[in-house]
Design a protein around this motif. Sequence first.
Motif, PDB file in Angstrom:
ATOM      1  N   THR A 197       0.815  -1.221   0.000  1.00  0.00           N
ATOM      2  CA  THR A 197       0.000   0.000   0.000  1.00  0.00           C
ATOM      3  C   THR A 197       0.841   1.260   0.000  1.00  0.00           C
ATOM      4  O   THR A 197       0.324   2.340  -0.289  1.00  0.00           O
ATOM      5  CB  THR A 197      -0.934   0.021   1.228  1.00  0.00           C
ATOM      6  OG1 THR A 197      -0.149  -0.093   2.416  1.00  0.00           O
ATOM      7  CG2 THR A 197      -1.940  -1.121   1.163  1.00  0.00           C
ATOM      8  N   ASP A 198       2.132   1.159   0.329  1.00  0.00           N
ATOM      9  CA  ASP A 198       2.953   2.370   0.404  1.00  0.00           C
ATOM     10  C   ASP A 198       3.566   2.761  -0.938  1.00  0.00           C
ATOM     11  O   ASP A 198       4.370   3.692  -1.012  1.00  0.00           O
ATOM     12  CB  ASP A 198       4.055   2.220   1.467  1.00  0.00           C
ATOM     13  CG  ASP A 198       5.069   1.128   1.127  1.00  0.00           C
ATOM     14  OD1 ASP A 198       4.989   0.546   0.027  1.00  0.00           O
ATOM     15  OD2 ASP A 198       5.945   0.852   1.975  1.00  0.00           O
ATOM     16  N   ILE A 199       3.191   2.057  -2.008  1.00  0.00           N
ATOM     17  CA  ILE A 199       3.689   2.400  -3.344  1.00  0.00           C
ATOM     18  C   ILE A 199       2.739   3.419  -3.964  1.00  0.00           C
ATOM     19  O   ILE A 199       1.605   3.100  -4.325  1.00  0.00           O
ATOM     20  CB  ILE A 199       3.797   1.146  -4.229  1.00  0.00           C
ATOM     21  CG1 ILE A 199       4.779   0.146  -3.607  1.00  0.00           C
ATOM     22  CG2 ILE A 199       4.232   1.527  -5.641  1.00  0.00           C
ATOM     23  CD1 ILE A 199       4.809  -1.204  -4.307  1.00  0.00           C
ATOM     24  N   ALA A 200       3.186   4.647  -4.071  1.00  0.00           N
ATOM     25  CA  ALA A 200       2.337   5.731  -4.577  1.00  0.00           C
ATOM     26  C   ALA A 200       2.268   5.694  -6.100  1.00  0.00           C
ATOM     27  O   ALA A 200       3.195   5.242  -6.780  1.00  0.00           O
ATOM     28  CB  ALA A 200       2.877   7.073  -4.116  1.00  0.00           C
ATOM     29  N   ALA A 201       1.142   6.160  -6.639  1.00  0.00           N
ATOM     30  CA  ALA A 201       1.007   6.274  -8.089  1.00  0.00           C
ATOM     31  C   ALA A 201       1.776   7.503  -8.579  1.00  0.00           C
ATOM     32  O   ALA A 201       1.769   8.554  -7.934  1.00  0.00           O
ATOM     33  CB  ALA A 201      -0.465   6.389  -8.473  1.00  0.00           C
ATOM     34  N   ARG A 202       2.427   7.374  -9.706  1.00  0.00           N
ATOM     35  CA  ARG A 202       3.148   8.499 -10.299  1.00  0.00           C
ATOM     36  C   ARG A 202       2.248   9.330 -11.207  1.00  0.00           C
ATOM     37  O   ARG A 202       2.496  10.511 -11.428  1.00  0.00           O
ATOM     38  CB  ARG A 202       4.347   7.985 -11.088  1.00  0.00           C
ATOM     39  CG  ARG A 202       5.426   7.334 -10.216  1.00  0.00           C
ATOM     40  CD  ARG A 202       6.492   6.693 -11.078  1.00  0.00           C
ATOM     41  NE  ARG A 202       7.540   6.071 -10.280  1.00  0.00           N
ATOM     42  CZ  ARG A 202       8.449   5.235 -10.760  1.00  0.00           C
ATOM     43  NH1 ARG A 202       8.426   4.911 -12.046  1.00  0.00           N
ATOM     44  NH2 ARG A 202       9.366   4.716  -9.969  1.00  0.00           N
ATOM     45  N   SER A 203       1.225   8.671 -11.768  1.00  0.00           N
ATOM     46  CA  SER A 203       0.345   9.370 -12.717  1.00  0.00           C
ATOM     47  C   SER A 203      -0.603  10.302 -11.974  1.00  0.00           C
ATOM     48  O   SER A 203      -1.247   9.900 -11.006  1.00  0.00           O
ATOM     49  CB  SER A 203      -0.469   8.353 -13.522  1.00  0.00           C
ATOM     50  OG  SER A 203       0.374   7.448 -14.185  1.00  0.00           O
ATOM     51  N   THR A 204      -0.698  11.529 -12.425  1.00  0.00           N
ATOM     52  CA  THR A 204      -1.630  12.504 -11.841  1.00  0.00           C
ATOM     53  C   THR A 204      -2.680  12.956 -12.845  1.00  0.00           C
ATOM     54  O   THR A 204      -3.658  13.601 -12.458  1.00  0.00           O
ATOM     55  CB  THR A 204      -0.865  13.734 -11.320  1.00  0.00           C
ATOM     56  OG1 THR A 204      -0.130  14.322 -12.406  1.00  0.00           O
ATOM     57  CG2 THR A 204       0.099  13.344 -10.203  1.00  0.00           C
ATOM     58  N   ALA A 205      -2.489  12.627 -14.130  1.00  0.00           N
ATOM     59  CA  ALA A 205      -3.467  12.988 -15.168  1.00  0.00           C
ATOM     60  C   ALA A 205      -3.361  11.993 -16.303  1.00  0.00           C
ATOM     61  O   ALA A 205      -2.278  11.490 -16.610  1.00  0.00           O
ATOM     62  CB  ALA A 205      -3.228  14.405 -15.673  1.00  0.00           C
ATOM     63  N   LEU A 206      -4.507  11.670 -16.901  1.00  0.00           N
ATOM     64  CA  LEU A 206      -4.556  10.777 -18.055  1.00  0.00           C
ATOM     65  C   LEU A 206      -5.521  11.346 -19.088  1.00  0.00           C
ATOM     66  O   LEU A 206      -6.504  12.019 -18.736  1.00  0.00           O
ATOM     67  CB  LEU A 206      -5.038   9.382 -17.662  1.00  0.00           C
ATOM     68  CG  LEU A 206      -4.075   8.422 -16.947  1.00  0.00           C
ATOM     69  CD1 LEU A 206      -4.791   7.094 -16.695  1.00  0.00           C
ATOM     70  CD2 LEU A 206      -2.817   8.205 -17.745  1.00  0.00           C
ATOM     71  N   THR A 207      -5.261  11.044 -20.340  1.00  0.00           N
ATOM     72  CA  THR A 207      -6.176  11.408 -21.411  1.00  0.00           C
ATOM     73  C   THR A 207      -6.949  10.163 -21.830  1.00  0.00           C
ATOM     74  O   THR A 207      -6.357   9.158 -22.242  1.00  0.00           O
ATOM     75  CB  THR A 207      -5.422  11.969 -22.621  1.00  0.00           C
ATOM     76  OG1 THR A 207      -4.714  13.147 -22.228  1.00  0.00           O
ATOM     77  CG2 THR A 207      -6.396  12.322 -23.748  1.00  0.00           C
ATOM     78  N   PHE A 208      -8.272  10.229 -21.712  1.00  0.00           N
ATOM     79  CA  PHE A 208      -9.127   9.133 -22.155  1.00  0.00           C
ATOM     80  C   PHE A 208      -9.694   9.484 -23.528  1.00  0.00           C
ATOM     81  O   PHE A 208     -10.078  10.639 -23.765  1.00  0.00           O
ATOM     82  CB  PHE A 208     -10.269   8.908 -21.166  1.00  0.00           C
ATOM     83  CG  PHE A 208      -9.832   8.324 -19.853  1.00  0.00           C
ATOM     84  CD1 PHE A 208      -9.820   6.950 -19.659  1.00  0.00           C
ATOM     85  CD2 PHE A 208      -9.421   9.141 -18.807  1.00  0.00           C
ATOM     86  CE1 PHE A 208      -9.416   6.402 -18.458  1.00  0.00           C
ATOM     87  CE2 PHE A 208      -9.015   8.607 -17.601  1.00  0.00           C
ATOM     88  CZ  PHE A 208      -9.008   7.233 -17.429  1.00  0.00           C
ATOM     89  N   PRO A 209      -9.739   8.537 -24.457  1.00  0.00           N
ATOM     90  CA  PRO A 209     -10.267   8.810 -25.790  1.00  0.00           C
ATOM     91  C   PRO A 209     -11.653   9.449 -25.725  1.00  0.00           C
ATOM     92  O   PRO A 209     -12.505   9.045 -24.932  1.00  0.00           O
ATOM     93  CB  PRO A 209     -10.325   7.416 -26.433  1.00  0.00           C
ATOM     94  CG  PRO A 209      -9.250   6.652 -25.737  1.00  0.00           C
ATOM     95  CD  PRO A 209      -9.272   7.144 -24.322  1.00  0.00           C
ATOM     96  N   GLY A 210     -11.847  10.450 -26.556  1.00  0.00           N
ATOM     97  CA  GLY A 210     -13.126  11.145 -26.593  1.00  0.00           C
ATOM     98  C   GLY A 210     -13.200  12.320 -25.650  1.00  0.00           C
ATOM     99  O   GLY A 210     -14.143  13.119 -25.716  1.00  0.00           O
ATOM    100  N   GLY A 211     -12.227  12.448 -24.751  1.00  0.00           N
ATOM    101  CA  GLY A 211     -12.218  13.557 -23.813  1.00  0.00           C
ATOM    102  C   GLY A 211     -11.570  14.800 -24.411  1.00  0.00           C
ATOM    103  O   GLY A 211     -10.892  14.737 -25.442  1.00  0.00           O
ATOM    104  N   ALA A 212     -11.760  15.916 -23.750  1.00  0.00           N
ATOM    105  CA  ALA A 212     -11.212  17.176 -24.241  1.00  0.00           C
ATOM    106  C   ALA A 212      -9.714  17.299 -23.973  1.00  0.00           C
ATOM    107  O   ALA A 212      -9.039  18.136 -24.567  1.00  0.00           O
ATOM    108  CB  ALA A 212     -11.946  18.351 -23.591  1.00  0.00           C
ATOM    109  N   GLY A 213      -9.195  16.481 -23.066  1.00  0.00           N
ATOM    110  CA  GLY A 213      -7.785  16.556 -22.716  1.00  0.00           C
ATOM    111  C   GLY A 213      -7.534  15.779 -21.455  1.00  0.00           C
ATOM    112  O   GLY A 213      -8.402  15.044 -20.967  1.00  0.00           O
TER     113      GLY A 213
END
Length: 355
Positions: A197-213
């Motif tokens: 549980t102490d392994i933090a995610a590095r990703s803070t933003a993702l682009t999903f297809p069809g989204g504005a950004g």
Amino acid sequence: MRIAVFGAGGYTGKLVLAELNRRDIDTVLVGRSTERLTEAASRAGLGTVPASVRQAAAEDHTVLVHAFRDCSAVINCAGPFVLSGGAVVRAALAAGCHYVDTSGEQRHLDRTFTAFGGPAEKAGVTVVPGTNDDGLPSDLLAHLVAERVGPVRELVIGLDVDSGDAMPSRGTIRSGLENIDTFTTGGLGYEEGRWHTDIAARSTALTFPGGAGPIPVAKFPLPAVVTVPRHVKARRVEGVANARLVAALAGLTPAVINAVPEGPPADSRRKARWMITVEALGEDGSHARGVIHGTDMQGTTALIAVESAHRLVADGAAAGVLAPSQAYVPADFLRFLGRYGVQWSVDGPGTAVGG
């Protein structure tokens, strides 16, 4: 082929019964209340044959084993799985039945692999936990994406959901409350051969297809974080979700259970949309991406659970506790889902594929 459904009187259980009936598969209903099971059988069009309705609780091992004894496989729909899932797995092994469940609970999946791998092999039984709308598709997709880049330096699995007016079922909310700590901490991450549980995610933003950004994302306890490293050679695997979804689930309270119906009606379910992205960065710097999306999360879970159990009985798989990609051919299963409106694609080194 005869398939038992444990928790058949619940919301997800009833959807699974309807799918089994649609496919004309011999079905046994198992649960605590004979009255609820009989009502569920009637609603699913299965009739009320006494031999197909069997009263048994998870904590009564002997009775539960007897209820499963003449079945080929068990589909467990009764959450919270961290409370009773292990007991149902144990009974399925004793009865000689293959086992799948609709759990999305990381702790349950992790415990199942740890506690039942050896016993399942010894019993000659296949156990595949997490055969639901996000656990199985994300695991299968991750396998195909990882194949494009060889040894994986980092693999990121992202979830976005637009549920519209389709509230989660009461059972899903109960499971969420029992696992609330995993939502507030983000659950397990995987890095350099260990889950923690102490392994933090590095990703803070993702682009999903069809989204504005790009949209904000946060660490999230996706089932695939537990399953993918068992068949993909990766240094790091993380699960993230739309930050709004993470905040909503982390804010669940017991009062919500009484404020929602047993589950969303069919028309609301069909308007709900889900999407999963998988991005892999290879050790050599190569990159591949996969996307899978569909509608009706609860209905898709029922379809996946029934097909998962059916394939174990009809096609077989190695004995033991397996990730979906170890039990099934990933692209073949995804093509099956494509017949029911689930769309997927993989892009990266080589030729793009999808369905």
